[in-house]
Design a protein around this motif. Structure first.
Motif, short mmCIF file in Angstrom:
data_model
loop_
_atom_site.label_atom_id
_atom_site.label_comp_id
_atom_site.label_asym_id
_atom_site.label_seq_id
_atom_site.Cartn_x
_atom_site.Cartn_y
_atom_site.Cartn_z
N LYS A 154 48.24 33.28 23.30
CA LYS A 154 46.87 33.56 22.88
C LYS A 154 46.18 34.38 23.96
CE LYS A 154 47.16 31.09 19.08
NZ LYS A 154 47.11 31.71 17.75
N TYR A 155 45.90 35.65 23.63
CA TYR A 155 45.26 36.54 24.59
C TYR A 155 43.81 36.83 24.14
CZ TYR A 155 49.93 37.41 26.44
OH TYR A 155 51.17 37.27 27.00
N ASP A 156 43.09 35.77 23.81
CA ASP A 156 41.73 35.93 23.33
C ASP A 156 40.74 35.10 24.14
OD1 ASP A 156 42.71 33.51 22.53
OD2 ASP A 156 42.09 33.68 20.42
N SER A 157 41.04 34.89 25.43
CA SER A 157 40.14 34.09 26.27
C SER A 157 38.85 34.86 26.52
CB SER A 157 40.82 33.78 27.61
OG SER A 157 42.03 33.08 27.41
N PRO A 158 37.71 34.16 26.50
CA PRO A 158 36.44 34.85 26.80
C PRO A 158 36.39 35.26 28.26
CG PRO A 158 36.08 32.50 26.60
CD PRO A 158 37.50 32.73 26.19
N PRO A 159 35.73 36.36 28.59
CA PRO A 159 35.66 36.79 30.00
C PRO A 159 34.84 35.83 30.83
CG PRO A 159 34.26 38.16 28.62
CD PRO A 159 35.03 37.28 27.69
N ALA A 160 35.05 35.93 32.16
CA ALA A 160 34.34 35.02 33.07
C ALA A 160 32.85 35.28 33.08
CB ALA A 160 34.92 35.16 34.47
N GLN A 161 32.43 36.49 32.68
CA GLN A 161 31.00 36.78 32.64
C GLN A 161 30.27 35.93 31.61
OE1 GLN A 161 33.39 38.94 32.58
NE2 GLN A 161 33.13 40.38 34.29
N ASN A 162 31.00 35.37 30.63
CA ASN A 162 30.38 34.55 29.60
C ASN A 162 30.36 33.07 29.95
OD1 ASN A 162 30.17 36.93 28.19
ND2 ASN A 162 31.86 36.51 26.80
N TRP A 163 30.89 32.70 31.11
CA TRP A 163 30.89 31.29 31.48
C TRP A 163 29.47 30.84 31.81
CZ3 TRP A 163 35.65 31.10 35.33
CH2 TRP A 163 36.81 31.32 34.59
N SER A 164 29.24 29.57 31.62
CA SER A 164 27.92 29.03 31.92
C SER A 164 27.64 29.00 33.41
CB SER A 164 27.81 27.60 31.36
OG SER A 164 28.84 26.77 31.89
N THR A 165 28.68 29.09 34.26
CA THR A 165 28.52 29.09 35.72
C THR A 165 28.66 30.48 36.30
OG1 THR A 165 30.88 28.64 35.99
CG2 THR A 165 29.40 26.73 35.87
N ALA A 166 28.46 31.51 35.49
CA ALA A 166 28.69 32.86 35.99
C ALA A 166 27.71 33.24 37.09
CB ALA A 166 28.60 33.86 34.83
N SER A 167 26.50 32.67 37.09
CA SER A 167 25.48 33.02 38.09
C SER A 167 25.53 32.13 39.33
CB SER A 167 24.09 32.95 37.46
OG SER A 167 23.83 31.64 36.99
N PHE A 168 26.47 31.17 39.39
CA PHE A 168 26.54 30.26 40.53
C PHE A 168 27.18 30.96 41.72
CE2 PHE A 168 26.29 25.75 38.63
CZ PHE A 168 25.30 26.17 37.75
N GLU A 169 26.91 30.42 42.92
CA GLU A 169 27.60 30.88 44.11
C GLU A 169 29.04 30.42 44.07
OE1 GLU A 169 25.72 29.70 47.66
OE2 GLU A 169 23.74 30.45 47.11
N LYS A 170 29.95 31.34 44.38
CA LYS A 170 31.37 31.02 44.36
C LYS A 170 32.04 31.60 45.59
CE LYS A 170 31.51 30.87 39.32
NZ LYS A 170 32.10 31.39 38.07
N SER A 171 33.08 30.93 45.99
CA SER A 171 33.77 31.32 47.21
C SER A 171 34.98 32.19 46.92
CB SER A 171 34.21 30.07 47.98
OG SER A 171 34.99 29.24 47.14
N TYR A 172 35.03 32.82 45.79
CA TYR A 172 36.18 33.64 45.44
C TYR A 172 35.71 34.85 44.66
CZ TYR A 172 35.91 31.96 40.63
OH TYR A 172 35.49 31.69 39.35
N MET A 173 36.62 35.77 44.50
CA MET A 173 36.39 36.97 43.69
C MET A 173 37.70 37.32 42.99
SD MET A 173 34.45 39.47 42.62
CE MET A 173 33.04 39.55 43.70
N SER A 174 37.61 37.67 41.70
CA SER A 174 38.78 38.04 40.92
C SER A 174 38.58 39.45 40.37
CB SER A 174 39.00 37.04 39.77
OG SER A 174 40.19 37.35 39.07
N PHE A 175 39.66 40.22 40.40
CA PHE A 175 39.57 41.62 39.98
C PHE A 175 40.80 41.95 39.13
CE2 PHE A 175 40.54 46.14 40.66
CZ PHE A 175 39.35 46.70 40.22
N ARG A 176 40.56 42.66 38.04
CA ARG A 176 41.64 43.06 37.13
C ARG A 176 41.69 44.58 37.04
NH1 ARG A 176 42.30 44.35 31.65
NH2 ARG A 176 40.03 44.44 31.46
N TRP A 177 42.90 45.14 37.06
CA TRP A 177 43.10 46.58 36.90
C TRP A 177 44.35 46.83 36.06
CZ3 TRP A 177 45.00 44.00 41.07
CH2 TRP A 177 46.26 44.34 41.54
N ILE A 178 44.59 48.09 35.76
CA ILE A 178 45.71 48.49 34.89
C ILE A 178 46.73 49.24 35.74
CG2 ILE A 178 46.40 49.76 32.83
CD1 ILE A 178 44.63 47.38 32.25
N ARG A 179 47.98 48.83 35.65
CA ARG A 179 49.08 49.47 36.36
C ARG A 179 49.96 50.23 35.36
NH1 ARG A 179 53.70 46.31 39.93
NH2 ARG A 179 54.87 48.16 40.62
#
Length: 827
Positions: free
Chosen positions: A198-223
């Motif tokens: 199932k490749y239909d997961s909602p993006p992290a921008q739609n999470w309810s905690t998207a505006s919280f402080e977080k100690s990580y960063m995730s980045f996606r690109w195309i190879r």
């Protein structure tokens, strides 16, 4: 530990940690998300501050970081940090933490982080930085040893941990030992195929905690890579990620399985619909990097965990029948037995599929008869299903000399070498041991992959611009074109907007260099990416232009189809002009009424049907004729002008019939007098020309007719013999002609008298030789044939005599015409 020497937790046991020291806890209401998940008062579970990590390090987010909170510097549980913890209660597992998070966060409850993985392997490589030097890499292949990563020597400034292909044991060990927010792993596993297809997961921008402080960063690109031929397609991917699938060929079965936990979907970058999964094709492989970082407070040591994706690797088990040798020993028996032992038990779905295929082969007569001297063989192949388009590392060679010897071609082997992102970064770290190598390598890889992606999109757009003018190719490839363009219009802006925050995170996370070096590095990285962003903006603009051109051509193609359909319907209506009139005639003759009570001959039906059909078709030709169309256009133009002059509203399509009649009446009222004057003038001119040519002849005939008419009328009213009347009539006509006609001839003007003969002579002179001969033939025929035959057939003679005389006259006329023709030819 000496500089540059790796720290091995197995060979060197760390010193026992110092007794825990209690620090005052700041009661700040701004808690981190990790604290909220671990100290949930509604779950009854407590999690110790076990790793001595600072959760309040400044992060590259819009909100300012919360004030630092002191925490424990070792791995011992301090109950004072969690006031509601009960004595004797064991620390919760990471599964409990995920369960706590799932109670309040839907994306954790329905996500991948709490689900089991296909494989439980561990692939971790870490490095230690101290005194601007880096240690040799240390590998961890067992999740039980992940706990040793928390014991860091005091002189280590940063521990850099690379994790490839997350598994459930690895997630639990890392999360529990470093107290990591489950969202860190969940965001990395978005649309990764970790727990199914199932490749239909909602993006992290739609999470309810998207505006919280977080100690990580995730980045996606195309190879961009080449996708190698496989036995499975995108439609089989869901079943393949759930379990292995089997494809049956002639005499062979191929069982395919996934060897990695992360198997992201591909993005097709081809426009030819004939490409299949059995062909090598260009595609864009999704890759994601997630970076988590925290610090030990007492040691000022930073822990950096980098999650990376593995290469998509599959296993193919080929089973087939092989013959044995004369001694009764099959070839490669040891290898076959080893491979057979490696094959897992097939699921019931595959067994049913194989049974159905065998039954189908038996029904259609294609069941293979195996040789009794044969055994079932199998081969297991582990294959990476992608191939690099352009190598990520720099390759330099002299092309004029590199192909001379096999030794000189060693450098070119890197063109086909395919490595994962972790292998690329670790290989560079072993060569260049500077503290900024992670930032440089990640930025270089992302920039190079994106530049290759832009080049591939540019080629795709060039193909679309060339083939868009071909209607046939456009109909066949329209679906693929729209998929590529729509996907690119979604991916490029998202990639463009997420690059800058990720680069800022990387630059701010580097604390091993001075501020001056960090500023220089930021300037270099930003300058390099400005060129990439300009190219991305150019491709985005071109995508918009190509999309607009494609939409316009689609509209043009639809209009052409509509026109063709209208023409097809018009061609069908042509048949109505034939069958409708015939049906009308048949209906008329089939009516049971009094005028048609008696049978009507069939010829009457055909006469009426043909007449009605011709009338209908003539009406149709008249309605579609150009002169009638021009007449309608002229009438509409005049009516509109009349309406404008009189201030009357007119619709764009229809015209009021009353307005049409008013316009026609006004034009007739204005044109009838002029038309009458023109007709009178033209009639007078025609009459003058006619009288100038035919006036003498008409006057001569009327004058002689009037002069001879009275005597002949008196003569024929008397009861005389017919022969006497004929002779007297001829005499009267002769006398009148001599006494009246001849004087009139001489007294008339020559031009008036000779007008008609001159006109006839002029026509004859302008006529061709064939027309002259035809006229001569007709005159001779009329003179020598018509007159004698009329005299013969008007006399009371026998039919045989008339026939004989007719044949004789025809022969004589033919001989005369031939003689005249020969004389004309001889002259």
């Amino acid at each position: 530990m000496a500089a540059g020497r790796p720290y091995d937790p197995v060979l060197e046991q760390p010193e026992p940690p110092a007794p825990p020291q209690t620090h005052p806890v700041s009661r700040d209401t701004t808690n981190s998300l990790e604290d909220l998940l671990r100290n949930d008062p509604f779950t009854g579970s407590t999690v110790p501050e076990a790793n001595g990590l600072d959760y309040n390090l400044p992060l590259p987010v819009s909100r300012p970081p919360s004030p630092p909170r002191p925490c424990q510097g070792d791995r011992l549980f301090d109950p004072q940090l969690v006031p509601h913890a009960l004595e004797g209660e064991s620390p919760p597992s990471y599964g409990d933490i995920i369960e706590n998070a799932g109670k309040v966060l839907e994306h954790i409850k329905n996500g991948n982080v709490g689900k089991p993985s296909r494989h439980g392997r561990t692939s971790i490589t870490y490095y230690d930085y101290h005194d601007n030097l880096i240690s040799d890499p240390t590998h961890i292949d067992d999740s039980a040893n992940i706990e040793d990563l928390c014991y860091v020597p005091e002189e280590v400034q940063q521990r850099l941990i690379f994790v490839e292909d997350l598994s459930k044991p690895m997630i639990d060990a890392l999360g529990e030992n470093f107290t990591i927010n489950p969202e860190f792993f969940e965001e990395h596993l978005l649309n990764s195929g970790y727990a199914g297809g199932k490749y239909d997961s909602p993006p992290a921008q739609n999470w309810s905690t998207a505006s919280f402080e977080k100690s990580y960063m995730s980045f996606r690109w195309i190879r961009p890579v080449y996708r190698l031929p496989t036995y499975f397609s995108s439609g089989d991917l869901e079943d393949l990620l759930e379990d292995s699938i089997t494809h049956f060929t002639r005499g062979r079965s191929i069982t395919t399985g996934i060897l990695t936990n992360i198997f992201r979907p591909e993005w097709g970058l081809w426009t030819d619909p004939t490409k299949t999964v059995r062909m090598k094709r260009v595609c864009g492989l999704e890759e994601r990097v997630s970076i988590w970082r925290k610090k030990f407070v007492d040691q000022n040591t930073e822990i950096v965990i980098v999650l990376l994706d593995p290469l998509p690797e599959i296993s193919e088990t080929h089973q087939y029948w092989a013959s044995i040798d004369s001694q009764g020993e099959n070839y490669n028996d040891d290898d076959a037995s080893h491979n057979l032992s490696m094959i897992e038990e097939e699921p019931q779905r595959v067994k049913d599929q194989r049974s159905f295929a065998k039954s189908l082969d038996w029904i259609i007569g294609r069941e293979r008869r195996h040789d009794p001297k044969s055994v079932k063989k199998c081969e297991v192949q582990n294959t990476v299903i992608i191939e690099q388009i352009t190598p990520r590392q720099a390759v330099s060679a002299d092309l004029d000399c590199v192909f001379r010897t096999p030794q000189s071609m060693v450098h070119l082997e890197k063109l086909k070498e395919i490595k994962s992102t972790k292998s690329e970064i670790c290989g560079t770290l072993e060569i260049h041991r500077g503290p900024l190598i992670l930032i440089k390598q990640l930025c270089r890889i992302i920039k190079q992959d994106t530049m290759i992606l832009l080049n591939q999109l540019r080629q795709v757009l060039d193909e679309i611009d060339i083939e868009i003018i071909d209607d046939t190719k456009m109909e066949d490839r329209l679906g693929l074109w729209r998929q590529v363009i729509n996907r690119a219009q979604r991916e490029l802006p998202e990639l463009r907007s997420s690059m800058e925050p990720f680069i800022d995170f990387l630059l701010k996370s580097n604390t091993l260099n001075s501020p001056v070096e960090a500023a220089v590095m930021k300037s270099e990285v930003t300058q390099d990416f400005h060129e990439l962003w300009n190219n991305m903006d150019h491709i985005i603009d071109r995508l918009q232009r190509t999309s607009a051109s494609l939409i316009s051509n689609m509209g043009l193609l639809d209009s052409r189809r509509s026109i063709e359909e209208a023409h097809a319907v018009a061609r069908l209506t042509e048949l109505a002009f034939i069958f409708v009139p015939m049906s009308f005639a048949a209906s008329v003759f089939g009516m049971q009424i009094e005028p048609f009570a008696n049978p009507v001959p069939i010829r009457d039906f055909f006469v009426v049907a043909i007449a009605v059909t011709l009338s209908a078709y003539l009406m149709r030709m008249t309605m579609r004729s150009h002169w009638l169309i021009d007449l309608k256009a002229g009438v509409k133009h005049d009516v509109r002008r009349y309406a404008e002059r009189n201030g009357q509203p007119v619709q764009s399509q229809a015209l009021p019939i009353l307005l049409v009649f008013k316009s026609i009446a006004r034009q007739l009222n204005a044109r009838i007098p002029n038309t009458w004057k023109w007709a009178a003038k033209r009639t007078r001119l025609i009459a003058e020309k006619f009288w100038a040519v035919f006036g003498f002849s008409i006057s001569f005939v009327l004058l002689n007719g009037v002069a001879s008419g009275i005597p002949i009328t008196v003569l024929w009213t008397r009861g005389l013999d017919s022969n006497t009347q004929d002779a007297a009539s001829i005499g009267i006509v002769f006398i009148v002609t001599v006494t009246v006609g001849v004087p009139f001839w001489f007294i008339s003007e020559p031009e008036f008298r000779n007008a008609l003969p001159k006109l006839i002579i002029g026509w004859v002179r302008r006529a061709s030789w064939r027309v002259r001969m035809t006229l001569i033939y007709l005159i001779l025929t009329a003179t020598f044939t018509v007159v004698p035959l009329a005299l013969i057939w008007t006399r009371p003679l026998a039919t045989g005599i008339k026939t004989g005389l007719t044949v004789g006259v025809m022969i004589m006329v033919t001989l005369v015409i031939l003689m005249v023709t020969l004389l004309g030819a001889l002259r």
